[in-house]
Design a protein around this motif. Sequence first.
Motif, PDB file in Angstrom:
ATOM      1  N   LYS A 111      10.157  14.433   4.109  1.00 13.43           N
ATOM      2  CA  LYS A 111      10.731  13.567   3.084  1.00 13.43           C
ATOM      3  C   LYS A 111       9.694  12.471   2.832  1.00 13.43           C
ATOM      4  O   LYS A 111       9.317  11.744   3.760  1.00 13.43           O
ATOM      5  CB  LYS A 111      12.049  12.951   3.567  1.00 13.43           C
ATOM      6  CG  LYS A 111      13.187  13.954   3.793  1.00 13.43           C
ATOM      7  CD  LYS A 111      14.415  13.219   4.332  1.00 13.43           C
ATOM      8  CE  LYS A 111      15.543  14.164   4.706  1.00 13.43           C
ATOM      9  NZ  LYS A 111      16.229  14.753   3.560  1.00 13.43           N
ATOM     10  N   PRO A 112       9.220  12.342   1.594  1.00 13.72           N
ATOM     11  CA  PRO A 112       8.047  11.479   1.369  1.00 13.72           C
ATOM     12  C   PRO A 112       8.207  10.044   1.845  1.00 13.72           C
ATOM     13  O   PRO A 112       7.357   9.541   2.600  1.00 13.72           O
ATOM     14  CB  PRO A 112       7.860  11.544  -0.151  1.00 13.72           C
ATOM     15  CG  PRO A 112       8.444  12.853  -0.547  1.00 13.72           C
ATOM     16  CD  PRO A 112       9.605  13.070   0.383  1.00 13.72           C
ATOM     17  N   ARG A 113       9.261   9.376   1.430  1.00 12.22           N
ATOM     18  CA  ARG A 113       9.384   7.952   1.781  1.00 12.22           C
ATOM     19  C   ARG A 113       9.762   7.749   3.240  1.00 12.22           C
ATOM     20  O   ARG A 113       9.319   6.798   3.880  1.00 12.22           O
ATOM     21  CB  ARG A 113      10.405   7.278   0.869  1.00 12.22           C
ATOM     22  CG  ARG A 113       9.920   7.136  -0.558  1.00 12.22           C
ATOM     23  CD  ARG A 113      10.670   6.042  -1.298  1.00 12.22           C
ATOM     24  NE  ARG A 113      11.997   6.471  -1.714  1.00 12.22           N
ATOM     25  CZ  ARG A 113      12.874   5.677  -2.329  1.00 12.22           C
ATOM     26  NH1 ARG A 113      12.568   4.421  -2.582  1.00 12.22           N
ATOM     27  NH2 ARG A 113      14.060   6.130  -2.696  1.00 12.22           N
ATOM     28  N   SER A 114      10.579   8.657   3.782  1.00 18.51           N
ATOM     29  CA  SER A 114      11.053   8.495   5.156  1.00 18.51           C
ATOM     30  C   SER A 114      10.015   8.929   6.191  1.00 18.51           C
ATOM     31  O   SER A 114       9.897   8.312   7.251  1.00 18.51           O
ATOM     32  CB  SER A 114      12.340   9.301   5.366  1.00 18.51           C
ATOM     33  OG  SER A 114      13.376   8.838   4.531  1.00 18.51           O
ATOM     34  N   ASP A 115       9.281  10.008   5.885  1.00 16.33           N
ATOM     35  CA  ASP A 115       8.462  10.645   6.910  1.00 16.33           C
ATOM     36  C   ASP A 115       6.958  10.383   6.814  1.00 16.33           C
ATOM     37  O   ASP A 115       6.275  10.330   7.834  1.00 16.33           O
ATOM     38  CB  ASP A 115       8.679  12.170   6.881  1.00 16.33           C
ATOM     39  CG  ASP A 115      10.114  12.558   7.188  1.00 16.33           C
ATOM     40  OD1 ASP A 115      10.800  11.783   7.876  1.00 16.33           O
ATOM     41  OD2 ASP A 115      10.551  13.636   6.726  1.00 16.33           O
ATOM     42  N   HIS A 164       0.859  -1.189   0.000  1.00 11.98           N
ATOM     43  CA  HIS A 164       0.000   0.000   0.000  1.00 11.98           C
ATOM     44  C   HIS A 164       0.895   1.239   0.000  1.00 11.98           C
ATOM     45  O   HIS A 164       1.836   1.331   0.792  1.00 11.98           O
ATOM     46  CB  HIS A 164      -0.909   0.009   1.232  1.00 11.98           C
ATOM     47  CG  HIS A 164      -2.024  -0.981   1.162  1.00 11.98           C
ATOM     48  ND1 HIS A 164      -3.294  -0.707   1.588  1.00 11.98           N
ATOM     49  CD2 HIS A 164      -2.053  -2.260   0.691  1.00 11.98           C
ATOM     50  CE1 HIS A 164      -4.070  -1.763   1.397  1.00 11.98           C
ATOM     51  NE2 HIS A 164      -3.330  -2.730   0.865  1.00 11.98           N
ATOM     52  N   VAL A 165       0.577   2.198  -0.877  1.00  5.36           N
ATOM     53  CA  VAL A 165       1.433   3.373  -1.013  1.00  5.36           C
ATOM     54  C   VAL A 165       0.607   4.641  -1.216  1.00  5.36           C
ATOM     55  O   VAL A 165      -0.544   4.592  -1.657  1.00  5.36           O
ATOM     56  CB  VAL A 165       2.422   3.240  -2.199  1.00  5.36           C
ATOM     57  CG1 VAL A 165       3.378   2.072  -1.988  1.00  5.36           C
ATOM     58  CG2 VAL A 165       1.686   3.096  -3.517  1.00  5.36           C
ATOM     59  N   LEU A 166       1.243   5.767  -0.902  1.00  2.53           N
ATOM     60  CA  LEU A 166       0.731   7.073  -1.284  1.00  2.53           C
ATOM     61  C   LEU A 166       1.700   7.646  -2.316  1.00  2.53           C
ATOM     62  O   LEU A 166       2.883   7.821  -2.024  1.00  2.53           O
ATOM     63  CB  LEU A 166       0.656   8.015  -0.074  1.00  2.53           C
ATOM     64  CG  LEU A 166      -0.238   7.599   1.088  1.00  2.53           C
ATOM     65  CD1 LEU A 166      -0.241   8.685   2.164  1.00  2.53           C
ATOM     66  CD2 LEU A 166      -1.655   7.305   0.624  1.00  2.53           C
ATOM     67  N   PRO A 167       1.242   7.913  -3.544  1.00  2.00           N
ATOM     68  CA  PRO A 167       2.101   8.593  -4.511  1.00  2.00           C
ATOM     69  C   PRO A 167       2.205  10.072  -4.140  1.00  2.00           C
ATOM     70  O   PRO A 167       1.201  10.692  -3.790  1.00  2.00           O
ATOM     71  CB  PRO A 167       1.361   8.397  -5.835  1.00  2.00           C
ATOM     72  CG  PRO A 167      -0.067   8.207  -5.452  1.00  2.00           C
ATOM     73  CD  PRO A 167      -0.082   7.577  -4.088  1.00  2.00           C
ATOM     74  N   VAL A 168       3.422  10.618  -4.212  1.00  5.01           N
ATOM     75  CA  VAL A 168       3.654  11.990  -3.763  1.00  5.01           C
ATOM     76  C   VAL A 168       4.281  12.807  -4.889  1.00  5.01           C
ATOM     77  O   VAL A 168       5.161  12.320  -5.606  1.00  5.01           O
ATOM     78  CB  VAL A 168       4.551  12.014  -2.508  1.00  5.01           C
ATOM     79  CG1 VAL A 168       4.743  13.447  -2.021  1.00  5.01           C
ATOM     80  CG2 VAL A 168       3.935  11.172  -1.394  1.00  5.01           C
TER      81      VAL A 168
END
Length: 376
Positions: A323-327, A87-91
């Motif tokens: 930071k999208p992937r880290s935070d 599951h992901v959120l595209p940013v």
Amino acid sequence: MASPLWVAAAVAWEAGKPLVIEEVEVAPPQKMEVRLKILFTSLCHTDMYFWDPKGQNPLFPRILGHEGGGIVESVGEGVTELAPGDHVLPVFTGECKECAHCKSEDSNMCELLCVNSDRGGMIHDGKSRFSSNGKPIYHFLGTSTFSEYTVVHVGCAAKINPRAPLDKVCVLSCGISTGFGATVNVAKPERGSTVAVFGLGAVGLAAAEGARVSGASRIIGVDMNPNKFQLAKQFGVTECVNPKDHNKPVQEVLAEMTNGGVDRSIECTGHIDAMISAFECVHDGWGVAVLVGVPPNDAVFKTNPLNFLNERTLKGSCFGNYKPRSDIPGVVEKYMNKELELDKFITHQVPFSEINKAFDYMLKGECIRCIIRMEH
């Protein structure tokens, strides 16, 4: 190797014209790309801006959308951090994790994947992964979530808790994180402080929510639309100011209200006059103003340098300094742990086939966020 998919997408063929649900071909993901099945998406003012004929970008036809939530369907060469089913959120802005900005604790302005509204193709080869009758359809902000499937760079896909409801947390892909993070990560108001928020749209309300969570004692909302004032109280706003009600600059009004100025201000309109007011209304000695709204390209910020010499600080913020992937996975957890409220931002919901209703709601100022349910 994944195969092309033929799916439904809402295509903006021309500026200002209703989107048209079309069958489009979505190519397989290439090197360092992932193809996502979008389940929910939301409409943001930025989509409206680039759809509007007065917008600053002429790329059409285009698939808009950048606040979405979905599941990885397939991955391209070199992708190791994500797998089908995640599951992901595209940013709209990314994190390559390798450049100087990504390695800095102070920046989220990735050199490879920083937001670029002029880019209509993918970074790998400059080409679009969308086509209709053999002709390419442009991407938008590297996300294009107004499609049942989309292709994004792996650095723009934040893997999140699979238990998080995508119809709620999809709004963290842009506006809510942008406003909330501008307050908690950049302005950093202390408990008991006074905060002014300029602009009470979704981003401004999220900024106010950040001030509320931080324990601010006074949160002053500034907006020229008094219809927003009652709703703003739900997000912690304690008092509201309409600049049109006063015969002096609003920064002077705020200074009089707060014994010399507010401790922090967050500007969320993109209007240059509001930006100047937001800076000039903070208290000398310790006041911090944070600019979030995006101004016109030719805008010029003018203020007396003494405002800086008197120890006021002016900062800018992109995507709340996250930071999208880290935070972003951690911001999702805040929602899951009931430390962050999202439901009150979501005022409307429509099926994908009625996506143009979402535009109508926003044009009329009737919604904060309208969730669009994809119809797979």
